[in-house]
Design a protein around this motif. Sequence first.
Motif, PDB file in Angstrom:
ATOM      1  N   LEU A   1      10.143 -12.430 -14.358  1.00 20.07           N
ATOM      2  CA  LEU A   1      10.863 -12.972 -13.197  1.00 20.07           C
ATOM      3  C   LEU A   1       9.999 -12.969 -11.930  1.00 20.07           C
ATOM      4  O   LEU A   1      10.301 -13.682 -10.980  1.00 20.07           O
ATOM      5  CB  LEU A   1      12.156 -12.179 -12.961  1.00 20.07           C
TER       6      LEU A   1
ATOM      7  N   SER B   1      22.530  -9.480 -11.381  1.00 27.47           N
ATOM      8  CA  SER B   1      21.377  -8.911 -10.676  1.00 27.47           C
ATOM      9  C   SER B   1      20.086  -9.583 -11.118  1.00 27.47           C
ATOM     10  O   SER B   1      19.065  -9.480 -10.460  1.00 27.47           O
ATOM     11  CB  SER B   1      21.287  -7.405 -10.937  1.00 27.47           C
ATOM     12  N   ARG B   2      20.144 -10.278 -12.258  1.00 25.38           N
ATOM     13  CA  ARG B   2      18.955 -10.996 -12.737  1.00 25.38           C
ATOM     14  C   ARG B   2      18.970 -12.458 -12.286  1.00 25.38           C
ATOM     15  O   ARG B   2      18.129 -13.250 -12.689  1.00 25.38           O
ATOM     16  CB  ARG B   2      18.887 -10.938 -14.270  1.00 25.38           C
ATOM     17  N   GLY B   3      19.995 -12.816 -11.504  1.00 25.71           N
ATOM     18  CA  GLY B   3      20.021 -14.163 -10.946  1.00 25.71           C
ATOM     19  C   GLY B   3      21.008 -15.106 -11.600  1.00 25.71           C
ATOM     20  O   GLY B   3      21.105 -16.273 -11.234  1.00 25.71           O
ATOM     21  N   VAL B   4      21.743 -14.608 -12.610  1.00 25.09           N
ATOM     22  CA  VAL B   4      22.687 -15.490 -13.313  1.00 25.09           C
ATOM     23  C   VAL B   4      23.987 -15.567 -12.499  1.00 25.09           C
ATOM     24  O   VAL B   4      24.607 -14.533 -12.244  1.00 25.09           O
ATOM     25  CB  VAL B   4      22.987 -14.946 -14.729  1.00 25.09           C
TER      26      VAL B   4
ATOM     27  N   PHE C   1      14.614  -7.644  -7.156  1.00 27.70           N
ATOM     28  CA  PHE C   1      14.781  -7.220  -8.550  1.00 27.70           C
ATOM     29  C   PHE C   1      15.066  -5.735  -8.583  1.00 27.70           C
ATOM     30  O   PHE C   1      14.352  -4.948  -7.973  1.00 27.70           O
ATOM     31  CB  PHE C   1      13.513  -7.517  -9.358  1.00 27.70           C
ATOM     32  N   LEU C   2      16.114  -5.355  -9.308  1.00 26.68           N
ATOM     33  CA  LEU C   2      16.413  -3.941  -9.500  1.00 26.68           C
ATOM     34  C   LEU C   2      16.124  -3.563 -10.946  1.00 26.68           C
ATOM     35  O   LEU C   2      16.724  -4.114 -11.870  1.00 26.68           O
ATOM     36  CB  LEU C   2      17.899  -3.661  -9.178  1.00 26.68           C
TER      37      LEU C   2
ATOM     38  N   GLU D   1      12.944  -3.441 -18.962  1.00 26.55           N
ATOM     39  CA  GLU D   1      13.136  -3.718 -17.530  1.00 26.55           C
ATOM     40  C   GLU D   1      11.832  -4.230 -16.919  1.00 26.55           C
ATOM     41  O   GLU D   1      11.826  -5.173 -16.130  1.00 26.55           O
ATOM     42  CB  GLU D   1      13.574  -2.447 -16.789  1.00 26.55           C
TER      43      GLU D   1
ATOM     44  N   ALA E   1      17.965 -19.799 -13.886  1.00 26.72           N
ATOM     45  CA  ALA E   1      18.999 -19.760 -12.837  1.00 26.72           C
ATOM     46  C   ALA E   1      18.336 -19.521 -11.483  1.00 26.72           C
ATOM     47  O   ALA E   1      18.677 -20.161 -10.488  1.00 26.72           O
ATOM     48  CB  ALA E   1      20.020 -18.667 -13.141  1.00 26.72           C
ATOM     49  N   GLN E   2      17.362 -18.610 -11.470  1.00 22.76           N
ATOM     50  CA  GLN E   2      16.660 -18.346 -10.211  1.00 22.76           C
ATOM     51  C   GLN E   2      15.853 -19.555  -9.762  1.00 22.76           C
ATOM     52  O   GLN E   2      15.840 -19.924  -8.590  1.00 22.76           O
ATOM     53  CB  GLN E   2      15.718 -17.145 -10.371  1.00 22.76           C
TER      54      GLN E   2
ATOM     55  N   ALA F   1      18.882 -12.062  -6.071  1.00 19.69           N
ATOM     56  CA  ALA F   1      17.847 -12.193  -7.107  1.00 19.69           C
ATOM     57  C   ALA F   1      17.012 -13.451  -6.862  1.00 19.69           C
ATOM     58  O   ALA F   1      15.789 -13.435  -7.002  1.00 19.69           O
ATOM     59  CB  ALA F   1      18.490 -12.233  -8.494  1.00 19.69           C
TER      60      ALA F   1
ATOM     61  N   THR G   1      17.607 -17.652 -19.347  1.00 19.61           N
ATOM     62  CA  THR G   1      18.751 -18.044 -18.518  1.00 19.61           C
ATOM     63  C   THR G   1      18.583 -17.517 -17.097  1.00 19.61           C
ATOM     64  O   THR G   1      18.818 -18.224 -16.115  1.00 19.61           O
ATOM     65  CB  THR G   1      20.062 -17.482 -19.126  1.00 19.61           C
ATOM     66  N   ALA G   2      18.151 -16.254 -17.003  1.00 18.91           N
ATOM     67  CA  ALA G   2      17.974 -15.637 -15.686  1.00 18.91           C
ATOM     68  C   ALA G   2      16.865 -16.343 -14.899  1.00 18.91           C
ATOM     69  O   ALA G   2      17.039 -16.707 -13.736  1.00 18.91           O
ATOM     70  CB  ALA G   2      17.657 -14.152 -15.854  1.00 18.91           C
TER      71      ALA G   2
ATOM     72  N   PHE H   1      18.550 -14.469 -22.739  1.00 18.76           N
ATOM     73  CA  PHE H   1      18.984 -13.812 -21.503  1.00 18.76           C
ATOM     74  C   PHE H   1      17.945 -14.004 -20.400  1.00 18.76           C
ATOM     75  O   PHE H   1      18.243 -14.423 -19.282  1.00 18.76           O
ATOM     76  CB  PHE H   1      19.199 -12.325 -21.815  1.00 18.76           C
TER      77      PHE H   1
ATOM     78  N   GLN I   1      11.162  -7.756 -17.965  1.00 19.44           N
ATOM     79  CA  GLN I   1      11.958  -8.698 -17.155  1.00 19.44           C
ATOM     80  C   GLN I   1      11.311  -8.901 -15.792  1.00 19.44           C
ATOM     81  O   GLN I   1      11.232 -10.016 -15.279  1.00 19.44           O
ATOM     82  CB  GLN I   1      13.380  -8.163 -16.971  1.00 19.44           C
TER      83      GLN I   1
END
Lengths: 429, 253
Positions: free
Chosen positions: B162, A383-386, B81-82, B155, B105-106, B76, B101-102, B98, B158
């Motif tokens: 993001l 859900s965070r894009g990974v 975003f949740l 949260e 990745a986006q 995402a 990486t997120a 973490f 993040q």
Amino acid sequence: MSTTAPPSGPVAALNAAAAAFIARYNDSKARLPGDTHARAEAAALLAEHGLPGPREEAWRYTSLRPFAETPFAPSVPAEPPASLLARIPAIEGTRLVFVDGRFHSELSGVPRGIRVTTGEPALGRIARPATEKLVALNTMLAEDGAAIHVPAGIDGGTIILVSIATGHSIGFHPRHAVVLAAGAKLTVLDLALGDGEYLHNPVISFEIAEGATASHLRIQDEGEGAFHLSTAYAEVAADATYDSFALTLGARLARMEVHARLAGERAAAHLNAAQLLGNTRSGDGQHADFTTVVAHDAPNTASRQTVKNVLTGRSRGVFQGKIEVARIAQKTDGYQMNQALLLSAEAEMNSKPQLEIYADDVKCSHGATVGALDGDQLFYLRSRGVPEAEARAILVRAFLSEALDPIGHDQARGAMEAAIAGWWDRHTI
Amino acid sequence: MLEIKGLAAVIDNKTILNGIDLVVPTGEIHAIMGPNGSGKSTLAYVLAGREGYEVTAGSATYDGHDLLGIEPEERAALGLFLAFQYPVELPGVNNANFLRTALNAQRRARGEAELNAVQFLKLARAQAKALSMPDDMLKRNVNVGFSGGEKKRNEVLQMAVLRPKLAILDETDSGLDIDALKIVADGVNALRGPDFSAVVITHYQRLLDHIVPDRVHILSNGRIVKSGGPELAHALEAGGYAAIVPEGASEAA
């Protein structure tokens, strides 16, 4: 031979294999270096008892049958291919390289401050061929090994003990012995690499005197057709530590057996391990067994075992951990945890903890968990894009980190991470 | 723009969403309120792509992309975003790694350059500071050993790093004291702008005093039964759901 086994089946196959090994010993005993008496005794033990079979409790989950059906010839001197040499991590320390079980001096260095002897098996004082049959096999056929001695109070740095297997259908049985005098220190990065089908049956022992610290960090990354059957012994005196971590990645059939005896007060042993298993290219599942026996033979001794298994494909992992606490060993602190992550429906884990406690004031705990990746954790990452594959990899690495984190040697830890990354490239999780 | 039409979903053969119609234009913040079991969290999970829910009817699109046909990570990367009602603990995973990486990745999925460790830490520390969070939070394992309030703040951190275009906050206010509530609200308000929209799911009016919504929707039995301006939340606070939800709605479900 006293056996009354039927003419076929696993027992007969193992007996035939033992007979073939003994025949090889008889052919070559005139030229084998070292202690001929110990060899002859081991040959007699093997002739009488054979190889470990399915009826023995310690071998309930691991069958040597596939190994019994493969003929293994003695190795001949060989040069290792560059592809295998390139896999030796570039870390600070002295390399001792064994190719197909033979010391290779051009590829090896000369350590400072510690004594290393090669050219014949280093039998050591604490290995027990009478109890462990594969140790008897090793004793009977061993051709070479390293005897390493670190004098009192000396920090011997790091020895990179490398085994490279180049030959097909060969069997080799290196025998190493490490002795640390009082207050000495040594790290042994024990690396097993190879290509093809072969038998690697090493025995290594650590005698650790008062206040000394031995760190034994192992990477078993053998060829996927290989049989890796190793036995390690540690005898730990007062205030001394045997600190070990074993990473199992390779071989079609592997068993690492570790026997640690905490012989003096406040002695400590850490027997951590990680096994990452999957299918070989031919589609067979790997089988790997990590078996430990920790004997607490003095008061205030401590042992710690964290064993992690990551199983994919049709692989099978085994952990057997025995903790023996003698009557004298009051205030023993023993901890054992075995965890397995099953990443496929066909993977299997067998876990057998055993506690034998004869003292009344001890703290011993053990636990085992087996499960799949956590769906909520996976979704959180995604859900965070990974992406899913990366998310799975992150969670598997997180699972392993608890076993890897205690490795204080940064370069060795890096070598472990690199070996795991190589495993990753070969397997789908 | 988020457009949900006739969305129905079941889990374990139980119908939870029963024909949701909702449009959140870009730049707006909408609140969804409703009693326990009305389907608020399910709506959030279905939009984010959690497994286990079966969509039986309807559609959900974001800026024309069919959300329901793509993977959670693709949603995402589109900017969804949740903020979880119950943030998940990830033992052995460092919070900063973490998050980096997120983010990368986006960015990779969008064809943008990735941030290196130094660039990332600078960004993350600045955001943590802006939200009055200690740097130490970045060094810990994700949500492990965090208090309830710390998890919710994590949260929001993040979200701040993001920078989503559409945030869904699932009861982010629950279990927060007033100071933490203000931090959460500040985090959302900082993102507010013509390109940002949010769906704020909450039980209570209290959060909406700090994040003033453009629209308020009442969810009951898997369906939106009433919509209005911010005043609807006040009416709800004063009279409770019974006064708002038409009797016919529950009978129909």
